[in-house]
Motif scaffolding. Structure first.
Motif, PDB file in Angstrom:
ATOM      1  N   PHE A  56       0.855  -1.183   0.000  1.00 25.37           N
ATOM      2  CA  PHE A  56       0.000   0.000   0.000  1.00 25.37           C
ATOM      3  C   PHE A  56       0.896   1.239   0.000  1.00 25.37           C
ATOM      4  O   PHE A  56       2.080   1.168   0.319  1.00 25.37           O
ATOM      5  CB  PHE A  56      -0.928   0.024   1.222  1.00 25.37           C
ATOM      6  N   SER A  57       0.322   2.343  -0.391  1.00 23.48           N
ATOM      7  CA  SER A  57       1.009   3.630  -0.307  1.00 23.48           C
ATOM      8  C   SER A  57       0.405   4.415   0.849  1.00 23.48           C
ATOM      9  O   SER A  57      -0.748   4.167   1.250  1.00 23.48           O
ATOM     10  CB  SER A  57       0.851   4.411  -1.617  1.00 23.48           C
ATOM     11  N   LEU A  58       1.143   5.344   1.400  1.00 22.02           N
ATOM     12  CA  LEU A  58       0.596   6.157   2.487  1.00 22.02           C
ATOM     13  C   LEU A  58      -0.633   6.935   2.032  1.00 22.02           C
ATOM     14  O   LEU A  58      -1.499   7.268   2.850  1.00 22.02           O
ATOM     15  CB  LEU A  58       1.660   7.115   3.017  1.00 22.02           C
ATOM     16  N   SER A  59      -0.720   7.202   0.746  1.00 23.55           N
ATOM     17  CA  SER A  59      -1.896   7.913   0.229  1.00 23.55           C
ATOM     18  C   SER A  59      -3.151   7.045   0.296  1.00 23.55           C
ATOM     19  O   SER A  59      -4.264   7.560   0.166  1.00 23.55           O
ATOM     20  CB  SER A  59      -1.652   8.358  -1.216  1.00 23.55           C
ATOM     21  N   ASP A  60      -2.995   5.717   0.522  1.00 25.43           N
ATOM     22  CA  ASP A  60      -4.147   4.822   0.630  1.00 25.43           C
ATOM     23  C   ASP A  60      -4.780   4.846   2.017  1.00 25.43           C
ATOM     24  O   ASP A  60      -5.859   4.288   2.210  1.00 25.43           O
ATOM     25  CB  ASP A  60      -3.737   3.379   0.305  1.00 25.43           C
ATOM     26  N   ILE A  61      -4.100   5.462   2.990  1.00 25.16           N
ATOM     27  CA  ILE A  61      -4.626   5.463   4.358  1.00 25.16           C
ATOM     28  C   ILE A  61      -5.874   6.333   4.460  1.00 25.16           C
ATOM     29  O   ILE A  61      -6.832   5.999   5.153  1.00 25.16           O
ATOM     30  CB  ILE A  61      -3.529   5.923   5.336  1.00 25.16           C
TER      31      ILE A  61
END
Length: 513
Positions: free
Chosen positions: A384-389
């Motif tokens: 996952f990317s931090l932008s997915d949080i």
């Protein structure tokens, strides 16, 4: 003969070696100008010698190259060449990324041959020049105490070691779970946290050993998804029924981010301190990536490159540092660059005592593999990317609804983890540079960043009572103390028995009256 008899020793020497340009003072002495001229003459000769030697070496190198090229002409058809062609091509393909650092008009084969030769000569010179007869104090051995951790058994049969601090589960207003960072253990938690502060806020702090660290069983196929679920199973096993907070410090924040992504419904909020991000995250801009890498030491950059491309080489470095069985300093073992305040913290005897105990527990099993796995996780695809949080909800809109949404002011719904995320970032942090937090703030818009002027990587988080109080006040507000346990309701049979006793006693009193 008379003339020869009257020659001075300087003149005799001159007849043997020729005129070197050097002049020696006679019995009566000579001027300072002559001495300067003599020194200049020697300097010119030395310069000429060096230039001549360099030219000869250059010519010799070209000659050897031509001889080697002629000798190897047609060797590509030999049996040895055919056997080595495949492995050489594979190795060349893996190392081809290094050619990006060469000038475009240079032949990579010749360039890297020169680099290898220069590196070889440099190592020889450094080896010769590093000989020192000064006695050096040998590092002390790490002391690893007997096993003492509490453990739980996970659904897959592994055992997870943990440590509890603060109030008991039935009195806890807030529960916090803190995964540790690289080269650390369950003993770290929040270094120097005062038990009275936890009591004052009614907080319960749970720390645990990552797989293969301390007294936890290894998990060779682990990833950040399994890390989040280890945290979930730990919370359930310890009786944490409601939501809990996650505490992420440095590389340990990688596991805290994973909890926000994979188990958001069980997390109340996040407290992050100098949180790391994947330095290879595709969402990073070139400028963010450049500013991140430029603050790191050369050795740390090398460790990241090895972890991403050649992880099999990492144990060679680990066994020469923190797995050597000796004590050492974090800045050398972890290849850290430190600011003024961080250096002051690391010189504190209290921190050194904590560091030695924490590292000894971390390397208890003496196996490099868990550390390799952790290093690889840091620079690999997290899943996952931090932008997915935190993301805006995607909606299937018709063409006209899409056009309307472009001109409307209505905000789209956010999904993912919607709880509070607090980030404390030292502006003089050279381990996790401030640019990393700026990146996190850009891709996680709901995060609140607290910038700490003049603070480093260790100075705010470790052994700072005032800092810890500020953090808890920010997270939990005014301290209200622990929850008072509600007394258990009596069983119906017990209530009936008490009523019967009261009735009997009343009848006896009436009879006496």
């Amino acid at each position: 003969m008379a003339a020869a008899a009257t020659m001075t020793w300087q003149e005799e020497l001159a007849t043997l070696v020729g005129d070197t340009g050097a002049r020696f003072p006679g019995p009566g002495g000579e001027s300072v100008a002559n001495a300067a001229a003599a020194a200049e003459g020697w300097a010119q000769q030395a310069r000429g010698f060096v230039e001549s030697t360099a030219e000869m070496l250059r010519v010799l190198g070209h000659g050897l190259w031509d001889i080697a090229a002629q000798s190897l002409a047609g060797a590509e058809d030999s049996e040895l060449a055919r056997r080595l062609r495949g492995p050489a091509a594979a190795a060349g393909k893996r190392l081809s990324f290094m050619n990006e650092y060469l000038p475009e008009d240079r032949d990579p084969v010749r360039c890297w041959a020169v680099v290898a030769a220069v590196a070889f000569v440099t190592l020889i010179v450094l080896g010769v020049g590093s000989v020192d007869d000064t006695p050096v104090e040998l590092p002390k051995k790490l002391y690893i105490g007997p096993p003492s951790a509490k453990t739980i058994q996970l659904p897959d049969g592994r055992h997870l070691a943990y440590k509890e601090q603060g109030v008991t589960v039935d009195r806890a207003r807030f529960s916090l779970i803190a995964p540790h960072s690289f080269l650390s253990s369950r003993l770290a938690g929040i270094p120097g946290i005062n038990p009275s502060l936890l009591e004052e806020f009614g907080a319960r702090l749970v720390t645990y050993d990552l797989p293969g660290f301390g007294e936890s069983d290894p998990h060779p196929s682990r990833n950040l998804n399994s890390s989040a679920h280890d945290m979930l199973h730990l919370a359930s096993a310890l009786g944490i029924v409601g939501k809990f907070w996650v505490v992420g410090y440095s590389a340990g924040s990688m596991h805290a981010w994973s909890a926000l992504r994979h188990i958001p419904d069980r997390v109340a909020g996040a407290a992050m301190f100098a949180p790391m991000a994947n330095p290879y995250d595709s969402k990073m801009t070139k400028e963010e990536r450049r500013k991140t890498w430029e603050r790191w030491s050369t050795k740390r950059k090398l460790m990241h490159i090895l972890a991403r491309r050649f992880p099999a080489l990492l144990p060679l470095f680990y066994h020469r540092s923190f797995l050597s069985g000796k004590q050492g300093q974090p800045e050398s073992w972890l290849s850290l660059s430190l600011g003024k305040k961080d250096k002051t913290v690391l010189e504190d005897p209290m921190f050194n005592a904590f560091w030695e105990k924490d590292v000894a527990e971390s390397v208890r099993q003496g196996d490099a593999q868990p550390f390799v796995e952790e290093a690889v996780l840091q620079v690999s695809d997290w899943g996952f990317s931090l932008s997915d949080i935190q993301m805006q909800k995607r909606e299937d809109l018709s063409f006209f609804e899409l056009i309307k949404s472009l001109f409307s002011q209505a905000e789209r719904e956010w999904v993912g983890f919607l709880g509070p995320i607090h980030i404390w970032q030292g502006m003089d942090d050279r381990v996790v540079p401030p640019i990393v937090t700026e990146y996190v703030r850009r891709v996680v818009p709901g995060a609140t960043v607290h910038k700490l002027l003049d603070e480093g990587h260790f100075s705010y988080f470790c052994f700072c009572d005032e800092c810890h109080r500020q953090v808890f006040s920010t997270l939990f507000g005014i301290p209200q103390g622990p929850i008072k346990p509600v007394p258990e309701a009596p069983e119906p049979s017990e209530v009936a028995s008490e009523l019967t006793e009261e009735t009997t006693l009343k009848e006896e009193q009436d009879g006496l009256a």
